[in-house]
Structures are given as structure tokens and as C-alpha cells.
Design a protein around this motif. Structure first.
Motif, short mmCIF file in Angstrom:
data_model
loop_
_atom_site.label_atom_id
_atom_site.label_comp_id
_atom_site.label_asym_id
_atom_site.label_seq_id
_atom_site.Cartn_x
_atom_site.Cartn_y
_atom_site.Cartn_z
N GLU A 74 0.84 -1.18 0.00
CA GLU A 74 0.00 0.00 0.00
C GLU A 74 0.89 1.25 0.00
OE1 GLU A 74 -3.68 0.28 0.26
OE2 GLU A 74 -3.28 -1.69 -0.63
N SER A 75 0.51 2.23 -0.78
CA SER A 75 1.26 3.49 -0.78
C SER A 75 0.73 4.40 0.31
CB SER A 75 1.13 4.18 -2.14
OG SER A 75 -0.22 4.45 -2.42
N LYS A 166 9.34 2.41 8.05
CA LYS A 166 8.32 2.03 7.07
C LYS A 166 7.12 1.35 7.72
CE LYS A 166 10.58 3.42 3.40
NZ LYS A 166 10.05 4.51 2.53
N PHE A 167 6.87 1.67 8.98
CA PHE A 167 5.79 0.99 9.69
C PHE A 167 4.43 1.24 9.05
CE2 PHE A 167 2.26 1.33 12.67
CZ PHE A 167 2.22 0.06 13.20
N THR A 168 4.09 2.48 8.74
CA THR A 168 2.75 2.80 8.27
C THR A 168 2.41 2.06 6.98
OG1 THR A 168 2.83 4.98 9.33
CG2 THR A 168 1.19 4.67 7.60
N ALA A 169 3.32 2.06 6.03
CA ALA A 169 3.07 1.36 4.77
C ALA A 169 2.96 -0.14 5.00
CB ALA A 169 4.19 1.66 3.78
N PHE A 170 3.81 -0.68 5.86
CA PHE A 170 3.79 -2.12 6.15
C PHE A 170 2.49 -2.49 6.85
CE2 PHE A 170 5.03 -6.04 8.30
CZ PHE A 170 5.80 -6.68 7.34
N HIS A 171 2.13 -1.72 7.84
CA HIS A 171 0.90 -1.91 8.61
C HIS A 171 -0.33 -1.86 7.71
CE1 HIS A 171 -2.50 0.22 10.63
NE2 HIS A 171 -2.22 -0.51 11.69
N GLN A 193 9.35 -10.10 1.77
CA GLN A 193 9.15 -9.52 0.45
C GLN A 193 8.32 -8.24 0.53
OE1 GLN A 193 10.58 -10.49 -2.54
NE2 GLN A 193 9.74 -8.49 -3.14
N LEU A 194 7.31 -8.24 1.38
CA LEU A 194 6.53 -7.01 1.56
C LEU A 194 7.42 -5.89 2.08
CD1 LEU A 194 3.93 -5.36 1.69
CD2 LEU A 194 3.52 -6.34 3.97
N GLY A 195 8.30 -6.21 3.00
CA GLY A 195 9.24 -5.20 3.49
C GLY A 195 10.05 -4.59 2.36
N ARG A 196 10.56 -5.45 1.49
CA ARG A 196 11.31 -4.94 0.33
C ARG A 196 10.42 -4.06 -0.54
NH1 ARG A 196 12.83 -10.64 -0.39
NH2 ARG A 196 14.82 -11.06 0.67
N ASP A 197 9.18 -4.49 -0.74
CA ASP A 197 8.29 -3.77 -1.65
C ASP A 197 7.85 -2.41 -1.11
OD1 ASP A 197 8.45 -5.84 -3.45
OD2 ASP A 197 6.58 -6.80 -2.81
N VAL A 198 7.89 -2.23 0.21
CA VAL A 198 7.55 -0.90 0.76
C VAL A 198 8.80 -0.04 0.96
CG1 VAL A 198 5.45 -1.74 1.88
CG2 VAL A 198 7.59 -1.66 3.20
N GLY A 199 9.95 -0.58 0.56
CA GLY A 199 11.16 0.25 0.55
C GLY A 199 12.18 -0.04 1.63
N ILE A 200 12.07 -1.17 2.30
CA ILE A 200 13.05 -1.51 3.33
C ILE A 200 14.25 -2.17 2.65
CG2 ILE A 200 13.51 -2.87 5.40
CD1 ILE A 200 10.55 -2.67 6.07
N THR A 201 15.41 -1.61 2.86
CA THR A 201 16.63 -2.14 2.28
C THR A 201 17.54 -2.67 3.39
OG1 THR A 201 17.68 0.04 2.37
CG2 THR A 201 16.52 -0.54 0.33
#
Length: 271
Positions: A74-75, A166-171, A193-201
């Protein structure tokens, strides 16, 4: 042998032949009936077996509906200030006049409904500096996934996402694609994978998800919350205790039956 005797003998032979032919006809008819009955029984068994197998296939597919799926990210419209405070994620400015604590579980369907109804409104108030949001993601329904453990795994991953900002996007992503209670949820690799997709590196997030970095912390927080009688309520069937979602605003439990609770809360500060 006289003519009369020959005639009588011939008649007896004809009668015996007729009886023999009749017996054969009866046997044939009976045999045909048995064949038809057998075919009908076999067909019925085949149908029943097909229904059972089809039901098992459907049940198994339904149970494992999340297997192999990628959780859609989710953005988030605005980057909100967020920080982990122990087992709680604080979203918003410390100077905000209203503090709202939300106690929820990623597997709780009523919590997902709460997010659909009030999630954007709360974010708007956070963005405007009116509300500071304290998110308590709890493993209350940890035994309600198949296999058990999703509530804890998701809550642990959410705290790690908060460490990465990136909590809000992940949540929001986990609630937007919430798995069904009682069935297969998401495994560690899907959460990673969701973490990667919301921008966690970086590797810290993935390592923390696999090792359960905050599992003990979350279990202690779950026990603390369950024992806090100020968070208990009467569910109307004689059962009094803690449940999700629970919302507390400035120390007072919110009545979620009042759909205008947030508007009234904000109005009371502005008045």
C-alpha cells in the motif's frame, strides 16, 4: 409306437423346450437387472467419490489461499514521523494535543474494519498535528492461523519495519490484504518480500523477521495488556476482558459504537 403316443411325446418335448426357454429368458432378465443395478451403484459411488475429492481439493485450496502470493504494498500519501517505543510504534509529533492508543492484531477482522473506517481519518489528523497515534500490534490471535504463529510474526515484522521507518506502509498493507482467520496466513518470506516492496533495504529486517527479534517483547506486552483492567470491557455475554480493537484517547476508552468518536474528539480540542 402309435400315432397317439408320438403326438403325446412330441407335445411333452415342446412343453419342456418352452419351460427351458422361459427359464433362460427369466435368467437373462434377472441378469440384465443385476447389471443395471450394479452400473447404477458404481455410478453413484463414482459421483460420491468425485464430490468428496472435489470438496477436499476446494477446502485445501481455500485453506492455503495465501500460499505463493505476494502481499500488495500500500502506498502512503504522506511520510509521517514514526518511531518504535518498546513494543509500541508512535506515529506523529509529540506536541500533538491528542494521543490515541490503538490496540490491534493483524489477524483480527474487526481490526481490519476499524482500519478501513478510521485509518485515513487518523492519518489526516496526525499529518495536521492534531493526533499522536500509538499503535500496539499484539499477538492476541496467535493460535488462530494455520499453522499458528502469524499474529506474532506479523507484529514482530511491523516493529522491524518501524525501525526502518516504514511501519505505516507495512501496517496498511497487511490490513488491506488480511488473511482469513483460521486458515493459512503469510510466512516469513512473504513478510520479508513485503518489506522490500515498501522500501526496506538492508539485511537487518529479513534477519529480524526470520529470528523473531521482538517475539519476547511482544509476548510480554500482550500479557501486560491482558492484565490491565483499565483496558477491559464487558462484551455483553457476561464475559469481561480485553479484546481487539481497543482504542483509548487521552486515557479514556473510546466507544467505537459511536462512529463520530474521532470527530468529537478533535472538536473538543478545537473548541
Amino acid at each position: 409306437m402309435g400315432g397317439a403316443e408320438r403326438t403325446a411325446k412330441k407335445r411333452r418335448q415342446q412343453e419342456l423346450a418352452a419351460k427351458s426357454d422361459g427359464a433362460k429368458a427369466v435368467a437373462k432378465a434377472r441378469g440384465g437387472g443385476d447389471t443395471k443395478r450394479t452400473a447404477a451403484i458404481v455410478a453413484t459411488v463414482v459421483i460420491i467419490v468425485g464430490i468428496v475429492i472435489g470438496g477436499l481439493v476446494w477446502t485445501n485450496a481455500s485453506k492455503n489461499a495465501t500460499e505463493g502470493q505476494t502481499i500488495p504494498p500500500e502506498s502512503v500519501a504522506a511520510e509521517l514521523p514514526e518511531a518504535r517505543d518498546g513494543a509500541v510504534v508512535v506515529v506523529g509529533e509529540e506536541s500533538a494535543p491528542i494521543t490515541v492508543d490503538v490496540y490491534a492484531d493483524f489477524l483480527c477482522p474487526v481490526c481490519a474494519t476499524f482500519e478501513q473506517q478510521y485509518g485515513e481519518q487518523l492519518k489526516e489528523q496526525v499529518e495536521q498535528g492534531t493526533v499522536r497515534l500509538r499503535q500496539h500490534m499484539l499477538p492476541m490471535l496467535d493460535e488462530r492461523s494455520d499453522p499458528p504463529g502469524y499474529s506474532l510474526d506479523a507484529a514482530n515484522a511491523a516493529l522491524l519495519a518501524a525501525d526502518a521507518g516504514k511501519f505505516t506502509a507495512f501496517h496498511d498493507s497487511l490490513f488491506a490484504s488480511q488473511p482469513e482467520e483460521g486458515k493459512r496466513a503469510y510466512d516469513d518470506e512473504q513478510l520479508i518480500q513485503l518489506g522490500r516492496d515498501v522500501g526496506i533495504t538492508g539485511d537487518a529486517f529479513a534477519e529480524g523477521v526470520r529470528s523473531g527479534t521482538y517475539d519476547d517483547l511482544l509476548q510480554r506486552e500482550m500479557q501486560r495488556v491482558a492484565d490491565d483492567t483499565s483496558l477491559h470491557r464487558d462484551f455483553g455475554d457476561g464475559n469481561v476482558g480485553f479484546g481487539t480493537p481497543t482504542v483509548v484517547a487521552d486515557g479514556e476508552m473510546v466507544d467505537l459504537a459511536d462512529e463520530a468518536w474521532l470527530d468529537k474528539l478533535v472538536a473538543s480540542q478545537q473548541g
